[in-house]
Design a protein around this motif. Structure first.
Motif, PDB file in Angstrom:
ATOM      1  N   GLN A   1      -3.721  -0.667  10.657  1.00 30.16           N
ATOM      2  CA  GLN A   1      -4.023   0.583   9.956  1.00 30.16           C
ATOM      3  C   GLN A   1      -2.971   0.885   8.898  1.00 30.16           C
ATOM      4  O   GLN A   1      -3.296   1.345   7.795  1.00 30.16           O
ATOM      5  CB  GLN A   1      -4.110   1.736  10.961  1.00 30.16           C
ATOM      6  CG  GLN A   1      -5.365   1.704  11.810  1.00 30.16           C
ATOM      7  CD  GLN A   1      -5.348   2.760  12.895  1.00 30.16           C
ATOM      8  OE1 GLN A   1      -4.321   2.997  13.527  1.00 30.16           O
ATOM      9  NE2 GLN A   1      -6.478   3.392  13.128  1.00 30.16           N
ATOM     10  N   GLY A   2      -1.721   0.619   9.230  1.00 30.94           N
ATOM     11  CA  GLY A   2      -0.659   0.844   8.251  1.00 30.94           C
ATOM     12  C   GLY A   2      -0.803  -0.064   7.043  1.00 30.94           C
ATOM     13  O   GLY A   2      -0.696   0.383   5.892  1.00 30.94           O
ATOM     14  N   LEU A   3      -1.079  -1.333   7.292  1.00 31.91           N
ATOM     15  CA  LEU A   3      -1.211  -2.295   6.192  1.00 31.91           C
ATOM     16  C   LEU A   3      -2.458  -2.027   5.355  1.00 31.91           C
ATOM     17  O   LEU A   3      -2.500  -2.386   4.170  1.00 31.91           O
ATOM     18  CB  LEU A   3      -1.255  -3.719   6.754  1.00 31.91           C
ATOM     19  CG  LEU A   3       0.029  -4.198   7.447  1.00 31.91           C
ATOM     20  CD1 LEU A   3      -0.179  -5.589   8.028  1.00 31.91           C
ATOM     21  CD2 LEU A   3       1.205  -4.186   6.475  1.00 31.91           C
ATOM     22  N   ALA A   4      -3.460  -1.408   5.954  1.00 33.68           N
ATOM     23  CA  ALA A   4      -4.685  -1.096   5.210  1.00 33.68           C
ATOM     24  C   ALA A   4      -4.441  -0.112   4.087  1.00 33.68           C
ATOM     25  O   ALA A   4      -5.269   0.026   3.172  1.00 33.68           O
ATOM     26  CB  ALA A   4      -5.738  -0.532   6.163  1.00 33.68           C
ATOM     27  N   LEU A   5      -3.298   0.568   4.129  1.00 32.26           N
ATOM     28  CA  LEU A   5      -2.971   1.537   3.085  1.00 32.26           C
ATOM     29  C   LEU A   5      -2.250   0.895   1.908  1.00 32.26           C
ATOM     30  O   LEU A   5      -1.950   1.565   0.916  1.00 32.26           O
ATOM     31  CB  LEU A   5      -2.076   2.637   3.680  1.00 32.26           C
ATOM     32  CG  LEU A   5      -2.713   3.443   4.822  1.00 32.26           C
ATOM     33  CD1 LEU A   5      -1.670   4.351   5.462  1.00 32.26           C
ATOM     34  CD2 LEU A   5      -3.889   4.257   4.306  1.00 32.26           C
ATOM     35  N   ALA A   6      -1.997  -0.409   1.994  1.00 31.60           N
ATOM     36  CA  ALA A   6      -1.284  -1.107   0.918  1.00 31.60           C
ATOM     37  C   ALA A   6      -2.192  -1.337  -0.285  1.00 31.60           C
ATOM     38  O   ALA A   6      -3.427  -1.394  -0.151  1.00 31.60           O
ATOM     39  CB  ALA A   6      -0.763  -2.447   1.439  1.00 31.60           C
ATOM     40  N   PRO A   7      -1.610  -1.479  -1.475  1.00 31.73           N
ATOM     41  CA  PRO A   7      -2.402  -1.792  -2.667  1.00 31.73           C
ATOM     42  C   PRO A   7      -3.111  -3.139  -2.495  1.00 31.73           C
ATOM     43  O   PRO A   7      -2.664  -3.990  -1.710  1.00 31.73           O
ATOM     44  CB  PRO A   7      -1.356  -1.864  -3.782  1.00 31.73           C
ATOM     45  CG  PRO A   7      -0.169  -1.122  -3.255  1.00 31.73           C
ATOM     46  CD  PRO A   7      -0.190  -1.312  -1.775  1.00 31.73           C
ATOM     47  N   PRO A   8      -4.207  -3.381  -3.196  1.00 32.38           N
ATOM     48  CA  PRO A   8      -4.995  -4.611  -3.035  1.00 32.38           C
ATOM     49  C   PRO A   8      -4.191  -5.896  -3.260  1.00 32.38           C
ATOM     50  O   PRO A   8      -4.447  -6.916  -2.636  1.00 32.38           O
ATOM     51  CB  PRO A   8      -6.102  -4.455  -4.085  1.00 32.38           C
ATOM     52  CG  PRO A   8      -6.214  -2.973  -4.297  1.00 32.38           C
ATOM     53  CD  PRO A   8      -4.836  -2.439  -4.151  1.00 32.38           C
ATOM     54  N   ASN A   9      -3.211  -5.823  -4.147  1.00 35.70           N
ATOM     55  CA  ASN A   9      -2.460  -7.047  -4.484  1.00 35.70           C
ATOM     56  C   ASN A   9      -1.177  -7.197  -3.673  1.00 35.70           C
ATOM     57  O   ASN A   9      -0.353  -8.074  -3.951  1.00 35.70           O
ATOM     58  CB  ASN A   9      -2.125  -7.059  -5.983  1.00 35.70           C
ATOM     59  CG  ASN A   9      -1.289  -5.843  -6.382  1.00 35.70           C
ATOM     60  OD1 ASN A   9      -1.193  -4.884  -5.623  1.00 35.70           O
ATOM     61  ND2 ASN A   9      -0.690  -5.907  -7.569  1.00 35.70           N
ATOM     62  N   ALA A  10      -0.973  -6.386  -2.661  1.00 37.58           N
ATOM     63  CA  ALA A  10       0.271  -6.430  -1.889  1.00 37.58           C
ATOM     64  C   ALA A  10       0.321  -7.646  -0.982  1.00 37.58           C
ATOM     65  O   ALA A  10      -0.711  -8.117  -0.482  1.00 37.58           O
ATOM     66  CB  ALA A  10       0.404  -5.160  -1.056  1.00 37.58           C
ATOM     67  N   ASP A  11       1.509  -8.172  -0.776  1.00 36.52           N
ATOM     68  CA  ASP A  11       1.743  -9.255   0.173  1.00 36.52           C
ATOM     69  C   ASP A  11       1.894  -8.607   1.552  1.00 36.52           C
ATOM     70  O   ASP A  11       2.958  -8.072   1.891  1.00 36.52           O
ATOM     71  CB  ASP A  11       3.015 -10.018  -0.222  1.00 36.52           C
ATOM     72  CG  ASP A  11       3.265 -11.232   0.683  1.00 36.52           C
ATOM     73  OD1 ASP A  11       2.853 -11.192   1.873  1.00 36.52           O
ATOM     74  OD2 ASP A  11       3.884 -12.200   0.217  1.00 36.52           O
ATOM     75  N   LEU A  12       0.847  -8.650   2.369  1.00 35.68           N
ATOM     76  CA  LEU A  12       0.852  -7.935   3.642  1.00 35.68           C
ATOM     77  C   LEU A  12       1.876  -8.490   4.620  1.00 35.68           C
ATOM     78  O   LEU A  12       2.468  -7.740   5.397  1.00 35.68           O
ATOM     79  CB  LEU A  12      -0.548  -7.964   4.261  1.00 35.68           C
ATOM     80  CG  LEU A  12      -1.661  -7.298   3.427  1.00 35.68           C
ATOM     81  CD1 LEU A  12      -2.961  -7.294   4.217  1.00 35.68           C
ATOM     82  CD2 LEU A  12      -1.271  -5.886   3.020  1.00 35.68           C
ATOM     83  N   GLY A  13       2.068  -9.789   4.587  1.00 32.54           N
ATOM     84  CA  GLY A  13       3.061 -10.394   5.469  1.00 32.54           C
ATOM     85  C   GLY A  13       4.461  -9.897   5.159  1.00 32.54           C
ATOM     86  O   GLY A  13       5.227  -9.542   6.065  1.00 32.54           O
ATOM     87  N   GLU A  14       4.789  -9.872   3.894  1.00 32.74           N
ATOM     88  CA  GLU A  14       6.112  -9.397   3.484  1.00 32.74           C
ATOM     89  C   GLU A  14       6.270  -7.906   3.792  1.00 32.74           C
ATOM     90  O   GLU A  14       7.327  -7.464   4.258  1.00 32.74           O
ATOM     91  CB  GLU A  14       6.316  -9.629   1.987  1.00 32.74           C
ATOM     92  CG  GLU A  14       7.688  -9.166   1.493  1.00 32.74           C
ATOM     93  CD  GLU A  14       7.799  -9.198  -0.030  1.00 32.74           C
ATOM     94  OE1 GLU A  14       8.880  -8.833  -0.528  1.00 32.74           O
ATOM     95  OE2 GLU A  14       6.805  -9.552  -0.703  1.00 32.74           O
ATOM     96  N   LEU A  15       5.194  -7.140   3.550  1.00 35.69           N
ATOM     97  CA  LEU A  15       5.231  -5.705   3.819  1.00 35.69           C
ATOM     98  C   LEU A  15       5.459  -5.436   5.307  1.00 35.69           C
ATOM     99  O   LEU A  15       6.259  -4.577   5.682  1.00 35.69           O
ATOM    100  CB  LEU A  15       3.924  -5.048   3.351  1.00 35.69           C
ATOM    101  CG  LEU A  15       3.791  -3.540   3.579  1.00 35.69           C
ATOM    102  CD1 LEU A  15       4.899  -2.787   2.838  1.00 35.69           C
ATOM    103  CD2 LEU A  15       2.420  -3.051   3.114  1.00 35.69           C
ATOM    104  N   ALA A  16       4.767  -6.194   6.149  1.00 35.79           N
ATOM    105  CA  ALA A  16       4.922  -6.031   7.594  1.00 35.79           C
ATOM    106  C   ALA A  16       6.345  -6.365   8.030  1.00 35.79           C
ATOM    107  O   ALA A  16       6.929  -5.675   8.881  1.00 35.79           O
ATOM    108  CB  ALA A  16       3.919  -6.909   8.332  1.00 35.79           C
ATOM    109  N   GLN A  17       6.923  -7.420   7.447  1.00 36.93           N
ATOM    110  CA  GLN A  17       8.285  -7.823   7.809  1.00 36.93           C
ATOM    111  C   GLN A  17       9.299  -6.770   7.377  1.00 36.93           C
ATOM    112  O   GLN A  17      10.227  -6.438   8.126  1.00 36.93           O
ATOM    113  CB  GLN A  17       8.622  -9.167   7.167  1.00 36.93           C
ATOM    114  CG  GLN A  17       9.991  -9.719   7.574  1.00 36.93           C
ATOM    115  CD  GLN A  17      10.144  -9.840   9.085  1.00 36.93           C
ATOM    116  OE1 GLN A  17       9.280 -10.401   9.752  1.00 36.93           O
ATOM    117  NE2 GLN A  17      11.226  -9.310   9.640  1.00 36.93           N
ATOM    118  N   ARG A  18       9.114  -6.226   6.179  1.00 37.28           N
ATOM    119  CA  ARG A  18      10.036  -5.182   5.707  1.00 37.28           C
ATOM    120  C   ARG A  18       9.949  -3.939   6.595  1.00 37.28           C
ATOM    121  O   ARG A  18      10.949  -3.297   6.881  1.00 37.28           O
ATOM    122  CB  ARG A  18       9.731  -4.821   4.251  1.00 37.28           C
ATOM    123  CG  ARG A  18      10.279  -5.843   3.247  1.00 37.28           C
ATOM    124  CD  ARG A  18      10.239  -5.334   1.827  1.00 37.28           C
ATOM    125  NE  ARG A  18       8.885  -5.337   1.295  1.00 37.28           N
ATOM    126  CZ  ARG A  18       8.241  -4.264   0.839  1.00 37.28           C
ATOM    127  NH1 ARG A  18       8.839  -3.093   0.873  1.00 37.28           N
ATOM    128  NH2 ARG A  18       7.015  -4.353   0.363  1.00 37.28           N
TER     129      ARG A  18
END
Length: 332
Positions: free
Chosen positions: A214-231
């Motif tokens: 749910q948190g990652l679903a709020l990211a922009p379309p071009n976001a690197d979800l793996g990197e975002l999750a790690q950060r």
């Protein structure tokens, strides 16, 4: 499910049925989804008792500041506890609580505002619970100032919800109030200005209000979800001391306010239409009615008393009309 806690909830429904008219509880499923999040897993009876406590505390603060500090601890404005039979003071307290539930604010916020509003208008009387809300005469001014107060205070009060374990991942049962809470949390994130990684760290790993998905679903379309999750995970690890403790609640602690109230069950509308507890709710509702009938002879003694009184009044009226002497006019 803890049987003792379940029985306590059913007992609360029985006490409610015993002292109130059905019109006073028929909308509890709708109010459950409107009231402040802190109160959505309390029985309506418990919520009313809590509202009464906030009212008395607010009244005493008001009397202390504006009338006589020496008299403050002696005033109450309402009785405490639950009456054994129908009582006008308890009905008034119950209705004041439901009016507050309908506007999604903490009880103390509404109470303190109302007494403050009264003091600003130099009307120094001890308001009863039924007088806390806007009236026909002051409606416009009351709501204008109330909305201003809510706008200032409510964002801070929202943060306190982090302390309530009912909305954390370990207690998630897909209950309507939990779903609503998650929807609101996701909306809040979208309107915050902090980096998304920090917000995910806070909501997913520290407070555990949302899933990582749910948190990652709020990211922009071009976001690197793996990197975002790690950060986000790194940020959360840096704040590990802030993480809320895991408190696994019993299922009986997660019963929504409307649980077991027969008249408020409607599988064709929200929240009943998606509630996973609907079957056990119906069972509890039947048990509450059976206990009430056994104890009082009626599923709603207050409703039956009203019907009997009306029936008696109608019969008396008809008897008086039937006994009235006939009159005639001589037109000859």
């Amino acid at each position: 499910m803890n049987k003792e806690k379940l029985n306590k909830r059913i007992e609360d429904v029985v006490r409610m049925r015993t002292v109130l008219h059905p019109k006073d509880w028929k909308d509890e499923s709708q109010l459950m989804m409107k009231r402040w999040f802190d109160y959505r897993f309390m029985s309506p009876l418990e919520a009313t008792m809590l509202f009464g406590q906030h009212y008395i505390a607010g009244l005493r603060r008001y009397v202390s500041r504006n009338i006589d500090i020496g008299r403050a601890e002696a005033v109450s404005g309402t009785k405490s506890g639950v009456p054994a039979a129908r009582a006008s003071w308890f009905t008034a307290l119950w209705r004041a609580r439901t009016r507050t539930d309908a506007i999604f604010v903490p009880y103390d916020l509404l109470v303190d505002f109302s007494f403050d509003f009264a003091s600003r208008r130099k009307r120094y009387w001890t308001m009863l619970p039924s007088q806390l809300h806007a009236s026909k005469k002051n409606r416009e001014a009351w709501w204008a100032l109330f909305d201003e107060r809510v706008e200032d205070v409510l964002p801070l009060r929202m943060k306190s919800i982090a302390e309530i374990p009912h909305y954390r991942a370990e207690n998630y049962l897909v209950l309507p109030p939990q779903e609503h809470f998650r929807e609101l949390m996701m909306t809040e994130i979208q309107h915050e200005h902090r980096p998304l990684a920090d917000q995910i760290a806070d909501s997913v790993f520290v407070k555990r209000h949302l899933t990582l998905e749910q948190g990652l679903a709020l990211a922009p379309p071009n976001a690197d979800l793996g990197e975002l999750a790690q950060r986000a995970k790194t940020a959360a690890d840096d704040r590990a001391w802030e993480a809320r403790p895991v408190v696994k609640l019993d299922r009986a602690d997660l019963l929504p306010s409307c649980f077991g109230i027969a008249e408020t069950i409607d599988v064709n509308r929200a929240p009943c239409d998606v509630c996973p507890l609907i079957a056990s709710c119906r069972t509890a509702a039947v048990e509450a009615i059976n206990i009430t009938v056994k104890a009082t002879g009626s599923a709603s003694p207050v409703l039956d008393a009203d019907r009997k009184r009306i029936s008696t009044n109608v019969a008396n009226f008809r008897r008086k009309v039937g006994a009235a002497p006939a009159t005639s006019c001589d037109h000859s």
